[in-house]
Design a protein around this motif. Structure first.
Motif, mmCIF file in Angstrom:
data_model
loop_
_atom_site.group_PDB
_atom_site.id
_atom_site.type_symbol
_atom_site.label_atom_id
_atom_site.label_comp_id
_atom_site.label_asym_id
_atom_site.label_seq_id
_atom_site.Cartn_x
_atom_site.Cartn_y
_atom_site.Cartn_z
ATOM 1 N N GLU A 17 -42.108 2.402 30.733
ATOM 2 C CA GLU A 17 -41.016 2.918 31.554
ATOM 3 C C GLU A 17 -39.868 3.444 30.689
ATOM 4 N N LEU A 18 -39.496 2.683 29.666
ATOM 5 C CA LEU A 18 -38.413 3.084 28.771
ATOM 6 C C LEU A 18 -38.767 4.365 28.023
ATOM 7 N N TYR A 19 -39.958 4.413 27.456
ATOM 8 C CA TYR A 19 -40.434 5.567 26.685
ATOM 9 C C TYR A 19 -40.515 6.813 27.572
ATOM 10 N N THR A 20 -41.089 6.658 28.759
ATOM 11 C CA THR A 20 -41.259 7.784 29.674
ATOM 12 C C THR A 20 -39.918 8.365 30.092
ATOM 13 N N LYS A 21 -38.977 7.500 30.420
ATOM 14 C CA LYS A 21 -37.637 7.975 30.813
ATOM 15 C C LYS A 21 -36.974 8.735 29.682
ATOM 16 N N GLU A 22 -37.030 8.196 28.472
ATOM 17 C CA GLU A 22 -36.421 8.874 27.321
ATOM 18 C C GLU A 22 -37.109 10.205 27.048
ATOM 19 N N LEU A 23 -38.420 10.237 27.130
ATOM 20 C CA LEU A 23 -39.156 11.475 26.894
ATOM 21 C C LEU A 23 -38.785 12.533 27.933
ATOM 22 N N GLU A 63 -43.384 28.238 18.078
ATOM 23 C CA GLU A 63 -42.250 27.609 18.765
ATOM 24 C C GLU A 63 -42.673 26.269 19.376
ATOM 25 N N LEU A 64 -43.862 26.237 19.967
ATOM 26 C CA LEU A 64 -44.366 24.990 20.545
ATOM 27 C C LEU A 64 -44.598 23.939 19.461
ATOM 28 N N ASP A 65 -45.087 24.357 18.310
ATOM 29 C CA ASP A 65 -45.280 23.433 17.189
ATOM 30 C C ASP A 65 -43.956 22.815 16.761
ATOM 31 N N GLN A 66 -42.921 23.623 16.688
ATOM 32 C CA GLN A 66 -41.597 23.134 16.296
ATOM 33 C C GLN A 66 -41.045 22.167 17.348
ATOM 34 N N ILE A 67 -41.233 22.489 18.600
ATOM 35 C CA ILE A 67 -40.779 21.610 19.688
ATOM 36 C C ILE A 67 -41.513 20.270 19.624
ATOM 37 N N LEU A 68 -42.820 20.321 19.429
ATOM 38 C CA LEU A 68 -43.614 19.095 19.345
ATOM 39 C C LEU A 68 -43.152 18.225 18.182
ATOM 40 N N LEU A 69 -42.854 18.832 17.061
ATOM 41 C CA LEU A 69 -42.368 18.096 15.896
ATOM 42 C C LEU A 69 -41.031 17.414 16.212
ATOM 43 N N GLU A 70 -40.115 18.137 16.841
ATOM 44 C CA GLU A 70 -38.813 17.568 17.197
ATOM 45 C C GLU A 70 -38.971 16.411 18.184
ATOM 46 N N ILE A 71 -39.807 16.596 19.184
ATOM 47 C CA ILE A 71 -40.037 15.546 20.180
ATOM 48 C C ILE A 71 -40.661 14.323 19.513
ATOM 49 N N SER A 72 -41.673 14.544 18.708
ATOM 50 C CA SER A 72 -42.369 13.435 18.044
ATOM 51 C C SER A 72 -41.434 12.646 17.139
ATOM 52 N N ASN A 73 -40.629 13.347 16.359
ATOM 53 C CA ASN A 73 -39.681 12.673 15.467
ATOM 54 C C ASN A 73 -38.666 11.863 16.271
ATOM 55 N N SER A 79 -38.408 4.767 19.489
ATOM 56 C CA SER A 79 -39.296 3.610 19.617
ATOM 57 C C SER A 79 -38.935 2.518 18.617
ATOM 58 N N LYS A 80 -38.646 2.904 17.388
ATOM 59 C CA LYS A 80 -38.230 1.934 16.371
ATOM 60 C C LYS A 80 -36.920 1.269 16.768
ATOM 61 N N ALA A 81 -35.956 2.052 17.213
ATOM 62 C CA ALA A 81 -34.630 1.538 17.568
ATOM 63 C C ALA A 81 -34.677 0.603 18.781
ATOM 64 N N ASN A 82 -35.683 0.780 19.636
ATOM 65 C CA ASN A 82 -35.768 -0.009 20.869
ATOM 66 C C ASN A 82 -36.887 -1.053 20.847
ATOM 67 N N GLY A 83 -37.509 -1.243 19.681
ATOM 68 C CA GLY A 83 -38.528 -2.278 19.541
ATOM 69 C C GLY A 83 -39.798 -2.052 20.331
ATOM 70 N N ILE A 84 -40.170 -0.790 20.516
ATOM 71 C CA ILE A 84 -41.392 -0.493 21.289
ATOM 72 C C ILE A 84 -42.410 0.274 20.439
ATOM 73 N N ALA A 91 -49.215 6.042 22.176
ATOM 74 C CA ALA A 91 -48.757 7.197 22.946
ATOM 75 C C ALA A 91 -49.094 8.494 22.213
ATOM 76 N N VAL A 92 -49.507 9.490 22.984
ATOM 77 C CA VAL A 92 -49.843 10.810 22.458
ATOM 78 C C VAL A 92 -49.071 11.840 23.286
ATOM 79 N N ILE A 93 -48.491 12.820 22.610
ATOM 80 C CA ILE A 93 -47.768 13.892 23.314
ATOM 81 C C ILE A 93 -48.500 15.203 23.078
ATOM 82 N N TRP A 94 -48.825 15.903 24.148
ATOM 83 C CA TRP A 94 -49.522 17.198 24.088
ATOM 84 C C TRP A 94 -48.637 18.279 24.672
#
Length: 95
Positions: A17-23, A63-73, A79-84, A91-94
Motif C-alpha cells: 500500500e505504501l509503495y503503490t501510493k508513493e509510485l 525518453e521512456l528509458d530516462q523516466i524508468l531510471l528516475e522512477i526506479s532510483n 523503499s530504503k528510507a521507509n524500511g520496505i 517489485a518490478v516497474i514496466w
C-alpha cells in the motif's frame, strides 16, 4: 492451514500500500505515461508485484528509458528510507 505464500502476501500488504501510493504520486508528473496497473505473480513462497504503466502515443524509447531510471532510483531510495526493501526486491516497474 496458512501457506507460506499467504503469509508472505499478508506480511507485504502494508508495504504494498505504501509503495503503490508513493509510485502513483511520484509518476503523476510524467505526461509520457498513463494509468498504472498492478499484477501479482505468485512464485512458490513469494509474489512478484508488477507495476505496469501505459505508454502515451509518440513517446520516444529514450525518453521512456530516462523516466524508468528516475522512477526506479526514487522508489529504491523511498523503499530504503521507509524500511520496505523486502517489498522493493519483489517489485518490478514496466513502461
Amino acid at each position: 492451514m496458512v501457506t507460506r505464500l499467504e503469509k508472505f502476501r499478508r506480511e507485504m500488504e502494508p508495504a504494498k500500500e505504501l509503495y503503490t501510493k508513493e509510485l502513483e504520486d511520484f509518476t503523476k508528473k510524467y505526461d509520457s505515461i498513463g494509468n498504472m496497473t498492478l499484477r501479482e505473480e505468485p512464485d512458490i513462497d513469494t509474489l512478484d508485484y508488477i507495476f505496469s504503466f501505459e505508454r502515451m502515443n509518440g513517446t520516444a524509447a529514450s525518453e521512456l528509458d530516462q523516466i524508468l531510471l528516475e522512477i526506479s532510483n526514487h522508489m529504491e531510495e523511498f523503499s530504503k528510507a521507509n524500511g520496505i526493501t523486502k517489498f522493493y526486491q519483489n517489485a518490478v516497474i514496466w513502461l
